[in-house]
Scaffold this motif. Structure first.
Motif, short mmCIF file in Angstrom:
data_model
loop_
_atom_site.label_atom_id
_atom_site.label_comp_id
_atom_site.label_asym_id
_atom_site.label_seq_id
_atom_site.Cartn_x
_atom_site.Cartn_y
_atom_site.Cartn_z
N LEU A 154 4.87 15.71 15.21
CA LEU A 154 4.30 14.63 14.49
C LEU A 154 3.59 13.79 15.66
CD1 LEU A 154 7.54 13.54 12.25
CD2 LEU A 154 5.73 15.25 11.61
N ALA A 155 2.45 13.15 14.86
CA ALA A 155 1.61 12.13 15.74
C ALA A 155 2.63 10.99 15.98
CB ALA A 155 0.45 11.59 14.73
N ASN A 156 2.22 10.34 17.12
CA ASN A 156 2.82 9.21 17.67
C ASN A 156 2.29 7.77 16.96
OD1 ASN A 156 2.84 6.77 19.71
ND2 ASN A 156 4.62 7.92 20.21
N TYR A 157 3.13 7.06 16.37
CA TYR A 157 2.62 5.90 15.50
C TYR A 157 1.81 5.11 16.33
CZ TYR A 157 2.48 1.46 13.18
OH TYR A 157 2.24 0.09 13.01
N ASP A 158 2.31 4.59 17.54
CA ASP A 158 1.64 3.55 18.29
C ASP A 158 0.19 4.41 18.98
OD1 ASP A 158 3.59 1.85 18.30
OD2 ASP A 158 4.76 2.61 19.85
N GLY A 186 9.17 27.84 4.35
CA GLY A 186 10.02 27.13 3.78
C GLY A 186 9.72 25.73 3.13
N GLU A 187 10.59 24.73 2.95
CA GLU A 187 10.28 23.43 2.48
C GLU A 187 9.51 22.67 3.52
OE1 GLU A 187 9.68 20.40 -0.73
OE2 GLU A 187 10.15 22.62 -0.86
N PRO A 188 8.34 22.27 3.49
CA PRO A 188 7.75 21.27 4.39
C PRO A 188 8.37 19.96 4.50
CG PRO A 188 6.28 21.26 2.60
CD PRO A 188 7.26 22.51 2.38
N LYS A 189 8.76 19.47 5.73
CA LYS A 189 9.31 18.15 5.99
C LYS A 189 8.28 17.26 6.18
CE LYS A 189 13.63 20.19 7.34
NZ LYS A 189 14.60 20.41 8.53
N ILE A 190 7.74 16.50 5.16
CA ILE A 190 6.61 15.32 5.22
C ILE A 190 7.25 14.41 5.80
CG2 ILE A 190 4.62 14.37 4.35
CD1 ILE A 190 4.47 16.97 2.38
N ALA A 191 6.53 13.60 6.87
CA ALA A 191 6.99 12.38 7.47
C ALA A 191 6.21 11.26 6.57
CB ALA A 191 6.78 12.11 9.04
N TYR A 192 6.80 11.14 5.33
CA TYR A 192 6.07 9.98 4.45
C TYR A 192 6.09 8.60 5.20
CZ TYR A 192 6.50 13.49 0.86
OH TYR A 192 6.28 14.72 0.22
N ASP A 193 7.18 8.15 5.82
CA ASP A 193 7.10 6.77 6.26
C ASP A 193 6.07 6.66 7.44
OD1 ASP A 193 9.36 6.08 4.92
OD2 ASP A 193 10.73 6.48 6.42
N LEU A 194 5.88 7.76 8.19
CA LEU A 194 4.77 7.91 9.34
C LEU A 194 3.38 7.63 8.60
CD1 LEU A 194 3.84 8.02 12.34
CD2 LEU A 194 3.74 10.58 11.87
N LEU A 195 3.21 8.53 7.62
CA LEU A 195 1.99 8.62 6.87
C LEU A 195 1.74 7.00 6.50
CD1 LEU A 195 -0.33 9.57 5.05
CD2 LEU A 195 1.19 10.24 3.58
N GLU A 196 2.49 6.53 5.78
CA GLU A 196 2.39 5.07 4.95
C GLU A 196 2.25 4.11 5.89
OE1 GLU A 196 5.95 4.89 2.57
OE2 GLU A 196 5.26 6.64 1.29
N SER A 197 2.95 4.21 7.12
CA SER A 197 2.84 3.10 8.15
C SER A 197 1.43 3.11 9.05
CB SER A 197 4.06 3.18 9.15
OG SER A 197 4.15 4.45 9.76
N VAL A 198 1.18 4.37 9.12
CA VAL A 198 -0.32 4.63 9.97
C VAL A 198 -1.33 4.12 9.00
CG1 VAL A 198 -1.86 6.14 10.76
CG2 VAL A 198 0.55 6.27 11.36
N ALA A 199 -1.39 4.47 7.56
CA ALA A 199 -2.18 4.31 6.85
C ALA A 199 -2.40 2.65 6.40
CB ALA A 199 -2.14 5.06 5.55
N LYS A 200 -1.35 2.03 6.36
CA LYS A 200 -1.23 0.62 6.06
C LYS A 200 -1.96 -0.16 7.59
CE LYS A 200 1.63 -3.16 4.65
NZ LYS A 200 3.12 -3.46 4.33
N LYS A 201 -1.30 0.18 8.67
CA LYS A 201 -1.81 -0.53 9.72
C LYS A 201 -3.14 -0.33 10.20
CE LYS A 201 -0.96 -3.06 13.38
NZ LYS A 201 -0.64 -4.48 13.38
N THR A 202 -3.82 0.99 10.07
CA THR A 202 -5.07 1.24 10.55
C THR A 202 -6.15 1.07 9.32
OG1 THR A 202 -4.97 3.66 9.90
CG2 THR A 202 -4.47 3.08 11.96
#
Length: 293
Positions: A154-158, A186-202
């Protein structure tokens, strides 16, 4: 319409909470299915080409095919170079008329990725076209890039926030959020919290890589979380091949090439239209066109 940059298209899509489909073309028939399928639903569309595809057909032929197709319809069409690590390829695509490019420095340490992305950013800003950049390791196979399941990260938020601060006019940002190129095992494990926080911040439109095989619920949640560009490659390739060989399977004596090509076109176009509807961009051509003016 003339080819346009995807930057205003994606900014408008992010604001309107819909996704614009970005299909990897294979040849002229494939590009035609992508553009004309979108046009039938009055949807903006992005035609992507992998480095391998560009080198196979040539820079000018690929650009001319998509340019002519775009000029024959009344919907916004962008021509994008997908996953590229070679600055010379990027320069040649810019010179040939691409309206956006992706520099993929995700395999590099943060500082090197940023430094090289800034080099490409200077080129795209000078040319007035869009840039996509990536952070983290998106799993699966894309062109000649292979990221094994255990190596995906996963990408690093900071780092994402710091990266986007240095490149404030990115057309779209692609952080690794748990999706993968190719068919999912298999079922992809999407990091929705990371997506939403990066999109909101940037404030950046986010690119969703590895769209083939995701459910409608997953698409909806990713688009609501900030994804404005949704990549589809593997399923389009599957339709390309299956659309061709199914004619032979159904009519083994068929020897005329055109029925094969026509059936292949229709199979790919159905897939394009299904995805356009799934991402909510049907009927948004006027919306995206107004943003590009």
């Amino acid at each position: 319409m003339p080819l346009i940059s995807m930057r205003p298209m994606l900014k408008q899509a992010r604001a309107g909470r819909y996704g614009i489909a970005a299909f990897n073309m294979i040849d002229y028939n494939s590009a035609r299915a992508i553009v004309e399928g979108a046009a039938e639903l009055e949807a903006p569309i992005i035609v992507q080409a992998s480095v391998k595809t560009v080198k196979h057909w040539g820079y000018k032929p690929v650009a001319s095919w998509v340019r002519l197709l775009a000029e024959s319809v009344d919907v916004p069409v962008g021509l994008h170079l997908d996953h590229c690590t070679d600055l010379e390829v990027i320069k040649r695509c810019i010179d040939a008329g691409w309206t956006s490019v992706m520099f993929d420095g995700s395999a590099l340490p943060f500082a090197d990725n940023l430094a090289k992305s800034l080099q490409v950013y200077a080129l795209t800003e000078q040319a007035g076209i869009g840039l996509e950049a990536e952070m983290g390791a998106i799993g699966g196979v894309e062109d000649d890039k292979i990221v094994k399941e255990g190596m995906a990260a996963l990408a690093n938020y900071d780092e994402c926030v710091a990266f986007c601060k240095e490149l404030p006019h990115l057309a779209v940002f692609a952080p690794a959020i748990g999706t993968a190129h190719g068919f999912y095992k298999g079922e992809p494990k999407i990091a929705y919290d990371l997506l939403e926080s990066v999109a909101k911040k940037t404030g950046m439109p986010i690119a969703l890589h590895g769209g083939t095989g995701l459910s409608q619920e997953q698409f909806d949640r990713c688009i609501a979380g900030g994804c404005a560009k949704v990549n589809i490659s593997t399923m389009h390739k599957h339709c390309f091949i299956e659309g061709f060989i199914s004619v032979q399977r159904e009519n083994p004596k068929q020897s005329e090439p055109l029925p094969f090509i026509a059936h292949q076109y229709e199979a790919m176009k159905r897939d394009v239209k299904d995805m356009v509807r799934a991402f909510g961009s049907a009927g948004k051509a006027t919306h995206a066109h107004a943003a590009a003016e």
